[in-house]
Design a protein around this motif. Sequence first.
Motif, PDB file in Angstrom:
ATOM      1  N   GLU A 182       0.874  -1.181   0.000  1.00  0.00           N
ATOM      2  CA  GLU A 182       0.000   0.000   0.000  1.00  0.00           C
ATOM      3  C   GLU A 182       0.913   1.234   0.000  1.00  0.00           C
ATOM      4  OE1 GLU A 182      -3.356  -0.784  -0.236  1.00  0.00           O
ATOM      5  OE2 GLU A 182      -2.704  -2.848  -0.206  1.00  0.00           O
ATOM      6  N   GLN A 204      -2.635  -7.962   0.095  1.00  0.00           N
ATOM      7  CA  GLN A 204      -3.035  -7.585  -1.268  1.00  0.00           C
ATOM      8  C   GLN A 204      -2.340  -8.394  -2.375  1.00  0.00           C
ATOM      9  OE1 GLN A 204      -5.495  -5.465  -2.013  1.00  0.00           O
ATOM     10  NE2 GLN A 204      -5.197  -6.054  -4.122  1.00  0.00           N
ATOM     11  N   LYS A 207      -2.925 -12.292  -2.108  1.00  0.00           N
ATOM     12  CA  LYS A 207      -4.277 -12.801  -2.394  1.00  0.00           C
ATOM     13  C   LYS A 207      -4.517 -12.689  -3.896  1.00  0.00           C
ATOM     14  CE  LYS A 207      -6.888  -8.600  -1.043  1.00  0.00           C
ATOM     15  NZ  LYS A 207      -8.101  -8.068  -0.462  1.00  0.00           N
ATOM     16  N   ARG A 226       0.472  -1.146   9.915  1.00  0.00           N
ATOM     17  CA  ARG A 226       0.580   0.173   9.279  1.00  0.00           C
ATOM     18  C   ARG A 226       1.331   1.103  10.220  1.00  0.00           C
ATOM     19  NH1 ARG A 226      -3.907   0.556   5.184  1.00  0.00           N
ATOM     20  NH2 ARG A 226      -4.056  -1.642   4.643  1.00  0.00           N
ATOM     21  N   ALA A 236      -5.039   1.688  14.094  1.00  0.00           N
ATOM     22  CA  ALA A 236      -4.090   0.950  14.924  1.00  0.00           C
ATOM     23  C   ALA A 236      -2.848   0.710  14.073  1.00  0.00           C
ATOM     24  CB  ALA A 236      -4.701  -0.384  15.338  1.00  0.00           C
ATOM     25  N   GLU A 375     -15.642   4.320   7.507  1.00  0.00           N
ATOM     26  CA  GLU A 375     -15.192   3.362   6.495  1.00  0.00           C
ATOM     27  C   GLU A 375     -14.757   2.062   7.168  1.00  0.00           C
ATOM     28  OE1 GLU A 375     -11.444   4.437   4.528  1.00  0.00           O
ATOM     29  OE2 GLU A 375     -11.102   2.273   4.509  1.00  0.00           O
ATOM     30  N   ILE A 376     -15.313   0.958   6.698  1.00  0.00           N
ATOM     31  CA  ILE A 376     -14.865  -0.332   7.242  1.00  0.00           C
ATOM     32  C   ILE A 376     -14.108  -1.153   6.206  1.00  0.00           C
ATOM     33  CG2 ILE A 376     -16.601  -0.563   9.059  1.00  0.00           C
ATOM     34  CD1 ILE A 376     -18.121  -2.517   7.139  1.00  0.00           C
ATOM     35  N   THR A 378     -12.301  -1.371   1.913  1.00  0.00           N
ATOM     36  CA  THR A 378     -12.017  -0.906   0.552  1.00  0.00           C
ATOM     37  C   THR A 378     -12.018  -2.128  -0.357  1.00  0.00           C
ATOM     38  OG1 THR A 378     -10.645   0.914   1.305  1.00  0.00           O
ATOM     39  CG2 THR A 378     -10.265   0.159  -0.933  1.00  0.00           C
ATOM     40  N   ARG A 382      -9.318  -5.431  -9.968  1.00  0.00           N
ATOM     41  CA  ARG A 382      -7.886  -5.159 -10.139  1.00  0.00           C
ATOM     42  C   ARG A 382      -7.540  -5.056 -11.626  1.00  0.00           C
ATOM     43  NH1 ARG A 382      -8.335  -4.449  -4.750  1.00  0.00           N
ATOM     44  NH2 ARG A 382      -8.693  -6.402  -3.666  1.00  0.00           N
TER      45      ARG A 382
HETATM   46  P1  AMO Z   1      -7.333  -0.186   3.034  1.00  0.00           P
HETATM   47  O1  AMO Z   1      -5.988   0.407   3.214  1.00  0.00           O
HETATM   48  O2  AMO Z   1      -8.452   0.750   2.791  1.00  0.00           O
HETATM   49  O3  AMO Z   1      -7.333  -1.199   1.800  1.00  0.00           O
HETATM   50  O4  AMO Z   1      -7.671  -1.092   4.286  1.00  0.00           O
HETATM   51  C1  AMO Z   1      -8.832  -1.896   4.306  1.00  0.00           C
HETATM   52  C2  AMO Z   1      -9.546  -1.762   5.637  1.00  0.00           C
HETATM   53  O5  AMO Z   1      -8.676  -2.116   6.683  1.00  0.00           O
HETATM   54  C3  AMO Z   1      -8.948  -1.345   7.824  1.00  0.00           C
HETATM   55  N1  AMO Z   1      -7.767  -0.548   8.183  1.00  0.00           N
HETATM   56  C4  AMO Z   1      -7.400  -0.280   9.440  1.00  0.00           C
HETATM   57  N2  AMO Z   1      -7.936  -0.641  10.615  1.00  0.00           N
HETATM   58  C5  AMO Z   1      -7.310  -0.216  11.732  1.00  0.00           C
HETATM   59  N3  AMO Z   1      -6.177   0.536  11.725  1.00  0.00           N
HETATM   60  C6  AMO Z   1      -5.608   0.922  10.564  1.00  0.00           C
HETATM   61  N4  AMO Z   1      -4.480   1.658  10.575  1.00  0.00           N
HETATM   62  C7  AMO Z   1      -6.224   0.506   9.343  1.00  0.00           C
HETATM   63  N5  AMO Z   1      -5.930   0.683   8.039  1.00  0.00           N
HETATM   64  C8  AMO Z   1      -6.876   0.041   7.351  1.00  0.00           C
HETATM   65  C9  AMO Z   1     -10.098  -0.431   7.475  1.00  0.00           C
HETATM   66  C10 AMO Z   1      -9.994  -0.351   5.971  1.00  0.00           C
HETATM   67  O6  AMO Z   1     -11.225  -0.036   5.371  1.00  0.00           O
HETATM   68  N6  AMO Z   1      -5.484  -3.772   0.039  1.00  0.00           N
HETATM   69  C11 AMO Z   1      -6.642  -2.932   0.290  1.00  0.00           C
HETATM   70  C12 AMO Z   1      -7.920  -3.720   0.333  1.00  0.00           C
HETATM   71  C13 AMO Z   1      -8.350  -4.297  -1.021  1.00  0.00           C
HETATM   72  O7  AMO Z   1      -8.443  -3.534  -1.988  1.00  0.00           O
HETATM   73  O8  AMO Z   1      -8.604  -5.507  -1.070  1.00  0.00           O
HETATM   74  C14 AMO Z   1      -6.449  -2.215   1.611  1.00  0.00           C
HETATM   75  O9  AMO Z   1      -5.676  -2.605   2.451  1.00  0.00           O
HETATM   76  O10 AMO Z   1     -11.307  -1.048   7.887  1.00  0.00           O
END
Ligand code: AMO
Length: 452
Positions: A182, A204, A207, A226, A236, A375-376, A378, A382
């Motif tokens: 990412e 990502q 899968k 992250r 988190a 947001e829960i 994404t 692809r």
């Molecule tokens: P994205 O970065 O939007 O997409 O992450 C997907 C979901 O993961 C959760 N999330 C988190 N939860 C807690 N703490 C964080 N720092 C955090 N970051 C993300 C959220 C978010 O919506 N690879 C793509 C997904 C895909 O396209 O399949 C991805 O990681 O709920």
Amino acid sequence: MNTRTLVKNLAALPDGPVTVSGWVETVRDQKKVQFVILRDESGAVQLVNPATRELPEPIEGGEADAAASARLATTESISALAHGTFLTVSGELKHDERVKLGGLEVKIGSLEVVAEANPETPIAADSSLDKRMDWRFLDLRHPKQHLIFRIQTTFEHALRQYWVDNDFIEIHTPKLMASASESRAELFEVDYFEGKAYLAQSPQFFKQMAQPAGFGKVFEIGPAFRADPSFTSRHATEFTSIDAEMSWVDSHEDVMRMHEELLVAAFTAVKEKHGAEILDLFGIELEVPTTPFPRIPLAEAKQIVADRGYVIPRDDADIDPEGERQISAYVKETYGHDFVFLTDWDISLRPFYHMRHPEDSALTNSYDLIYNGVEISTGAQREHRIDVLVEQAKEKGLDPEELEFYLDFFRYGVPPHGGFGMGLARVLMLMLEEHSIRETTYLFRGPTRLLP
Ligand code: AMO
């Protein structure tokens, strides 16, 4: 073999001898009688002890009354019990409607202090969230917290059940990686022998790898990392990511359909199993969403938010948290729904691997899922055409050479595919109307929290 009876099973037993074990919740030490509320992992029960405060005078020339001595010792040890002490008690179970707690009590016969607790409890009901996190194992003892993690278990089980029923294969992808998947800005770097490795931000790439590998449909529930320095209630540095990816999608619409069916299955399971307890402990009547979830293109959503009088600070930007709340409020008012898919995101807001919209190359075949204002998830179709993918990577300033291992997946026949990632703690937080993912994460990790 331990012969204790779980508290929740006492109600089904006849009056008679039982053994229970658990933590002392409260002691009411009255002159003539003592009450102890004992809690185990299944519930709480009242223990009762007729207090013996002093030994009767021995009859002249006779022995001291051994039974009376034992009762005195039990009385004294109950008086000394600290909150949180772990006990095993054998006694007589008695059903009695007058007892408020479950209509039964156990008259203490013998009592063993298995593990003592410090008399000063470090946290109280009004302690700050941070303090509670310092003492998370004590914080987790409460029935509300237990319920969160029983719901999590049911939720995950239902996800797996849905996927298994629909021919998905479970995968476990590595969390040590050679590159970012990412944004580079949120990457944890670790020493790896002579070189460097990175903690996986998402499964990502791997899968997606299952698609040219011919797996068809895959899922994973696992950790993601992250290096996000923010202190929000929804971020988190380590979280559990729920991921799915499937071949032969025509567009992101196919992914959204699977995603909403999956959530309906999981919410149904949670409501069936825990609906009454959720109402009791959280005061929430859990709603199982109906399908299809509303879908709104991002540009339209921003307009709706603007029409409601909220101006998203930068026009070219992502919809911000207040914008998410506003669009959710609109969807609730208009469609009576708690979920909304925001679709067709600008390429500037999406990673290089998202497929562009066939009719508007400034947009992507992608979505975010918003639940109760946050947001829960994404998801996206692809890009599977290697030449387009390489171009998109370059446009994002990425060096295709660094991504060679990933780009190879697309050089040997890859079906069109798509999938999503969803944060487990966020779903639970919103389901239970909690204010932070710290409440719905077993052990939270953030920029200043690595303990316990
Ligand atoms: P994205 O970065 O939007 O997409 O992450 C997907 C979901 O993961 C959760 N999330 C988190 N939860 C807690 N703490 C964080 N720092 C955090 N970051 C993300 C959220 C978010 O919506 N690879 C793509 C997904 C895909 O396209 O399949 C991805 O990681 O709920």
